[in-house]
Scaffold this motif. Sequence first.
Motif, PDB file in Angstrom:
ATOM      1  N   TYR A 196      24.446  19.107 140.115  1.00 56.69           N
ATOM      2  CA  TYR A 196      23.292  18.324 140.543  1.00 56.69           C
ATOM      3  C   TYR A 196      22.585  18.961 141.736  1.00 56.69           C
ATOM      4  CZ  TYR A 196      24.735  14.876 137.180  1.00 56.69           C
ATOM      5  OH  TYR A 196      25.042  14.257 135.991  1.00 56.69           O
ATOM      6  N   ASP A 197      23.333  19.632 142.602  1.00 52.22           N
ATOM      7  CA  ASP A 197      22.683  20.405 143.665  1.00 52.22           C
ATOM      8  C   ASP A 197      21.832  21.517 143.060  1.00 52.22           C
ATOM      9  OD1 ASP A 197      23.603  18.971 145.825  1.00 52.22           O
ATOM     10  OD2 ASP A 197      25.394  20.200 146.106  1.00 52.22           O
ATOM     11  N   ALA A 198      22.359  22.151 142.004  1.00 54.46           N
ATOM     12  CA  ALA A 198      21.608  23.221 141.343  1.00 54.46           C
ATOM     13  C   ALA A 198      20.348  22.667 140.677  1.00 54.46           C
ATOM     14  CB  ALA A 198      22.492  23.917 140.313  1.00 54.46           C
ATOM     15  N   ALA A 199      20.468  21.486 140.067  1.00 55.59           N
ATOM     16  CA  ALA A 199      19.301  20.860 139.432  1.00 55.59           C
ATOM     17  C   ALA A 199      18.257  20.480 140.463  1.00 55.59           C
ATOM     18  CB  ALA A 199      19.745  19.632 138.641  1.00 55.59           C
ATOM     19  N   ARG A 200      18.701  19.951 141.596  1.00 54.42           N
ATOM     20  CA  ARG A 200      17.764  19.577 142.660  1.00 54.42           C
ATOM     21  C   ARG A 200      17.053  20.803 143.204  1.00 54.42           C
ATOM     22  NH1 ARG A 200      20.057  16.125 147.618  1.00 54.42           N
ATOM     23  NH2 ARG A 200      21.387  17.981 147.774  1.00 54.42           N
ATOM     24  N   HIS A 201      17.784  21.904 143.309  1.00 51.83           N
ATOM     25  CA  HIS A 201      17.189  23.156 143.773  1.00 51.83           C
ATOM     26  C   HIS A 201      16.102  23.624 142.801  1.00 51.83           C
ATOM     27  CE1 HIS A 201      17.865  27.608 145.140  1.00 51.83           C
ATOM     28  NE2 HIS A 201      16.680  27.146 145.464  1.00 51.83           N
ATOM     29  N   ILE A 258      15.882   9.862 140.648  1.00 53.30           N
ATOM     30  CA  ILE A 258      16.547   8.894 139.777  1.00 53.30           C
ATOM     31  C   ILE A 258      17.151   9.649 138.599  1.00 53.30           C
ATOM     32  CG2 ILE A 258      16.255   6.850 138.320  1.00 53.30           C
ATOM     33  CD1 ILE A 258      13.819   6.126 140.043  1.00 53.30           C
ATOM     34  N   HIS A 259      18.448   9.462 138.412  1.00 55.25           N
ATOM     35  CA  HIS A 259      19.129  10.119 137.294  1.00 55.25           C
ATOM     36  C   HIS A 259      19.442   9.089 136.207  1.00 55.25           C
ATOM     37  CE1 HIS A 259      21.431  13.240 135.271  1.00 55.25           C
ATOM     38  NE2 HIS A 259      22.349  12.305 135.002  1.00 55.25           N
ATOM     39  N   VAL A 260      19.107   9.434 134.971  1.00 57.97           N
ATOM     40  CA  VAL A 260      19.308   8.548 133.827  1.00 57.97           C
ATOM     41  C   VAL A 260      20.340   9.177 132.902  1.00 57.97           C
ATOM     42  CG1 VAL A 260      18.185   7.366 131.900  1.00 57.97           C
ATOM     43  CG2 VAL A 260      16.892   7.842 133.999  1.00 57.97           C
ATOM     44  N   GLY A 261      21.363   8.417 132.524  1.00 57.54           N
ATOM     45  CA  GLY A 261      22.374   8.978 131.638  1.00 57.54           C
ATOM     46  C   GLY A 261      23.268   7.910 131.043  1.00 57.54           C
ATOM     47  N   ASP A 262      24.107   8.331 130.075  1.00 57.01           N
ATOM     48  CA  ASP A 262      24.974   7.382 129.383  1.00 57.01           C
ATOM     49  C   ASP A 262      26.441   7.574 129.724  1.00 57.01           C
ATOM     50  OD1 ASP A 262      25.658   9.715 128.089  1.00 57.01           O
ATOM     51  OD2 ASP A 262      24.966   9.086 126.105  1.00 57.01           O
ATOM     52  N   GLY A 272      28.468  11.778 139.354  1.00 59.79           N
ATOM     53  CA  GLY A 272      28.064  13.088 139.842  1.00 59.79           C
ATOM     54  C   GLY A 272      26.743  13.074 140.581  1.00 59.79           C
ATOM     55  N   SER A 273      25.716  12.438 140.007  1.00 56.60           N
ATOM     56  CA  SER A 273      24.397  12.444 140.637  1.00 56.60           C
ATOM     57  C   SER A 273      24.362  11.561 141.875  1.00 56.60           C
ATOM     58  CB  SER A 273      23.334  11.995 139.638  1.00 56.60           C
ATOM     59  OG  SER A 273      23.559  10.656 139.217  1.00 56.60           O
ATOM     60  N   ALA A 327      26.693  11.093 143.975  1.00 56.28           N
ATOM     61  CA  ALA A 327      27.331  11.826 145.070  1.00 56.28           C
ATOM     62  C   ALA A 327      26.353  12.760 145.770  1.00 56.28           C
ATOM     63  CB  ALA A 327      28.512  12.624 144.541  1.00 56.28           C
ATOM     64  N   CYS A 328      25.243  13.089 145.104  1.00 59.58           N
ATOM     65  CA  CYS A 328      24.216  13.963 145.680  1.00 59.58           C
ATOM     66  C   CYS A 328      23.003  13.174 146.177  1.00 59.58           C
ATOM     67  CB  CYS A 328      23.769  14.993 144.652  1.00 59.58           C
ATOM     68  SG  CYS A 328      25.066  16.151 144.193  1.00 59.58           S
ATOM     69  N   GLY A 329      23.103  11.847 146.172  1.00 59.85           N
ATOM     70  CA  GLY A 329      22.022  11.029 146.724  1.00 59.85           C
ATOM     71  C   GLY A 329      21.063  10.436 145.724  1.00 59.85           C
ATOM     72  N   ALA A 330      21.334  10.588 144.426  1.00 58.50           N
ATOM     73  CA  ALA A 330      20.411  10.047 143.418  1.00 58.50           C
ATOM     74  C   ALA A 330      20.651   8.560 143.188  1.00 58.50           C
ATOM     75  CB  ALA A 330      20.592  10.793 142.097  1.00 58.50           C
ATOM     76  N   LYS A 331      19.588   7.852 142.843  1.00 58.92           N
ATOM     77  CA  LYS A 331      19.708   6.513 142.294  1.00 58.92           C
ATOM     78  C   LYS A 331      20.005   6.681 140.806  1.00 58.92           C
ATOM     79  CE  LYS A 331      18.593   4.394 146.117  1.00 58.92           C
ATOM     80  NZ  LYS A 331      19.571   3.552 146.856  1.00 58.92           N
ATOM     81  N   THR A 332      20.671   5.720 140.206  1.00 54.92           N
ATOM     82  CA  THR A 332      21.131   5.935 138.838  1.00 54.92           C
ATOM     83  C   THR A 332      20.756   4.805 137.888  1.00 54.92           C
ATOM     84  OG1 THR A 332      23.279   4.868 139.238  1.00 54.92           O
ATOM     85  CG2 THR A 332      23.112   7.225 139.716  1.00 54.92           C
ATOM     86  N   VAL A 333      20.485   5.196 136.653  1.00 54.52           N
ATOM     87  CA  VAL A 333      20.249   4.256 135.559  1.00 54.52           C
ATOM     88  C   VAL A 333      21.256   4.581 134.464  1.00 54.52           C
ATOM     89  CG1 VAL A 333      18.634   3.418 133.812  1.00 54.52           C
ATOM     90  CG2 VAL A 333      17.786   4.087 136.082  1.00 54.52           C
ATOM     91  N   LEU A 334      22.105   3.608 134.131  1.00 53.73           N
ATOM     92  CA  LEU A 334      23.090   3.790 133.069  1.00 53.73           C
ATOM     93  C   LEU A 334      22.517   3.254 131.764  1.00 53.73           C
ATOM     94  CD1 LEU A 334      25.981   4.553 132.155  1.00 53.73           C
ATOM     95  CD2 LEU A 334      26.644   2.184 132.683  1.00 53.73           C
ATOM     96  N   VAL A 335      22.538   4.096 130.728  1.00 54.26           N
ATOM     97  CA  VAL A 335      22.012   3.717 129.414  1.00 54.26           C
ATOM     98  C   VAL A 335      23.186   3.396 128.493  1.00 54.26           C
ATOM     99  CG1 VAL A 335      20.607   4.427 127.455  1.00 54.26           C
ATOM    100  CG2 VAL A 335      20.043   5.250 129.758  1.00 54.26           C
ATOM    101  N   GLU A 336      23.256   2.163 128.047  1.00 55.62           N
ATOM    102  CA  GLU A 336      24.277   1.769 127.077  1.00 55.62           C
ATOM    103  C   GLU A 336      23.580   1.082 125.911  1.00 55.62           C
ATOM    104  OE1 GLU A 336      27.629  -0.344 128.607  1.00 55.62           O
ATOM    105  OE2 GLU A 336      28.497   1.500 129.406  1.00 55.62           O
ATOM    106  N   LEU A 337      23.201   1.894 124.940  1.00 55.12           N
ATOM    107  CA  LEU A 337      22.487   1.386 123.776  1.00 55.12           C
ATOM    108  C   LEU A 337      23.452   0.709 122.815  1.00 55.12           C
ATOM    109  CD1 LEU A 337      20.122   4.428 123.094  1.00 55.12           C
ATOM    110  CD2 LEU A 337      19.709   2.445 124.546  1.00 55.12           C
TER     111      LEU A 337
END
Length: 319
Positions: free
Chosen positions: A187-192, A229-233, A241-242, A244-254
């Motif tokens: 996630y640090d690499a993605a933010r970079h 904001i990180h979105v994932g399932d 993971g996100s 821990a790097c300071g992101a807000k999170t959205v959990l997707v449970e379809l």
Amino acid sequence: MEKYGFPGLSAFDIVETGKIVREEIANEDPEKAAALTHTEIRELAIRREMEKVIFERKLQSTAEDWATQVSSLSPIVRKHAQDWAKTAVSESVVQSVLTQWEMERHHAAERYIFPHVIESLKKIKEEHPNVVIGAVTDGRANPLLMTFTLAPYFDFCMSWEDDQGGRQQFFKELDTVDAKAELRWIYDAARHKYAILKEAQDAIDSAQSDEAEIQPLVWPATYDDLAWIHVGDDLAFDVGGSAACGAKTVLVELPRSVGQTAPFRFDLSVQQPAWSTTSRKELEARIAMNDKARPKVNAEINTMERLPIAINEILRGDA
């Protein structure tokens, strides 16, 4: 596989062989098995399936030349045939099959994309025109290769396989008894990567603007206060993971009806998806990580139609 000279060899054969390959390596070197990428497992499985076909063909050809039955061939002959099969499989053919596999997987993903995904991304772009949308994936999936669906809405893709050192260290830690694996590196690499794109866009906007006070921002000092904001399932990998790097999170449970497998991948009481090569030990570690990540969920949605709403709630501070 027929176009490569292996008719009858299916994707399911390769998936099953991939599981066997990983189990075999785990018995010899658990750390190495834990750190194998999806691509590496698939390459080994493709090669093994090809070798198996060539080996059987060689035995049949030899038996016909000697006017005997395959079952009558001696162990020495079989060993020579097996060794010959290993040298007969070209690495370029293995890579061609892998590339074809990945292309078809992206085509399939476009055919079976979840409901409301495109509409939600379009709405997010409309409501937040300066947003930068990126993908973080643990394999070779890449929305930028999904030309007819996701590509227009994504700005970059970050794969775990881009940083083999960080990935290998993570899975070695995940395979330990303590299971204190750390995902900050990806996630640090993605933010970079995001920051580089944003800086370039700011420079373009500044050059095109009549307002002299607009100045390009410089990473990293001036980016930490922007909303991420990180979105994932996946609770452990996406949320834990996100966050821990300071992101807000959205959990997707379809719901199960749309075919999402994430809610069931860590239920040891049910059969895992046919394509999964995850060991039971890794599953147990992931379940523990899921439990730790649950409190870090800022918003939870059960339909992609609600994603723009969840994002706006987070931005307003309501989630």
